[in-house]
Motif scaffolding. Structure first.
Motif, PDB file in Angstrom:
ATOM      1  N   TYR A   1       0.802  -1.222   0.000  1.00 52.48           N
ATOM      2  CA  TYR A   1       0.000   0.000   0.000  1.00 52.48           C
ATOM      3  C   TYR A   1       0.837   1.275   0.000  1.00 52.48           C
TER       4      TYR A   1
ATOM      5  N   ARG B   1      -0.953   2.615  -2.902  1.00 50.52           N
ATOM      6  CA  ARG B   1      -1.929   3.467  -2.193  1.00 50.52           C
ATOM      7  C   ARG B   1      -3.162   2.736  -1.689  1.00 50.52           C
ATOM      8  N   SER B   2      -3.786   1.902  -2.537  1.00 46.73           N
ATOM      9  CA  SER B   2      -5.018   1.240  -2.121  1.00 46.73           C
ATOM     10  C   SER B   2      -5.254   0.013  -2.991  1.00 46.73           C
TER      11      SER B   2
END
Length: 198
Positions: free
Chosen positions: A45, A49-50
């Motif tokens: 992550y 990021r996601s």
């Protein structure tokens, strides 16, 4: 100055793509992604990021390869228009048959995502819409070429025919996932070509 990453980002995207392709966005957990990529949660992550961002990267990578191949086949001006479409449908039928022969497959990542995630994720929907528009444009070009060279029936509307071929491609993919064998899949492709012939 940050420490250089000890992994190949594109290789991670490919590994994640395979998990998302098999399980879908909702069915894929962070643990699944960590197991497939070899990264821990923090590294995954910090880089992507996601889960959604990694999914979009994975889908974009799949689309780039599959759509580039399709457009290359449809833009081959050494062939008549109908032959370009025939070559494309033959490739699709062969791929669906090979997937089936190798055991229960994951089908087409785009078809799977269109019927699941796209309905409730605007970013995914936009990506798939742009990809669909590119595919339709290439198909319209092949249909117009076929009408000009006499291989495609002159009454075939390029827009409607492009959508028809997209529907046939999706149908071949789903039929393969549903258990249709190579003979049936190739017959679907031939029937579609006969519907376009001049």
């Amino acid at each position: 100055m940050g420490r250089p990453r000890g992994f190949d980002e594109e290789q991670v995207v490919r590994a994640a793509r395979d998990v998302f392709w098999e399980k879908g966005f909702d069915g894929t957990s962070t643990a699944d992604l960590c197991a497939a990529t070899g990264l821990n949660r923090s590294s995954l992550y910090n880089t992507f990021r996601s889960k959604e961002h990694l999914f979009l990267r994975s889908l974009a990578a799949y689309i780039t390869v599959s759509t580039n191949s399709m457009v290359e086949t449809l833009d081959d001006d050494r062939r008549e228009g109908l032959d370009r479409i025939r070559a494309l449908l033959s490739e699709i039928a062969d791929d669906a048959a090979r997937t089936r022969e190798q055991g229960p497959g994951s089908g087409c990542f785009v078809v799977n995502t269109t019927t699941s995630t796209a309905a409730h994720d605007p970013a995914v929907a936009r990506m798939l819409d742009a990809d669909r528009d590119r595919r339709l444009a290439a198909l319209r070009t092949a249909v117009l070429a076929g009408r000009a060279d006499g291989s495609v029936h002159p009454d075939r509307d390029p827009e409607a025919t492009a959508w028809y071929i997209v529907s046939v491609i999706s149908g071949i993919r789903v039929a393969g996932q549903s258990g249709a064998g190579r003979t049936v899949l190739e017959s679907i492709a031939r029937t579609a070509i006969e519907a376009l012939r001049a």
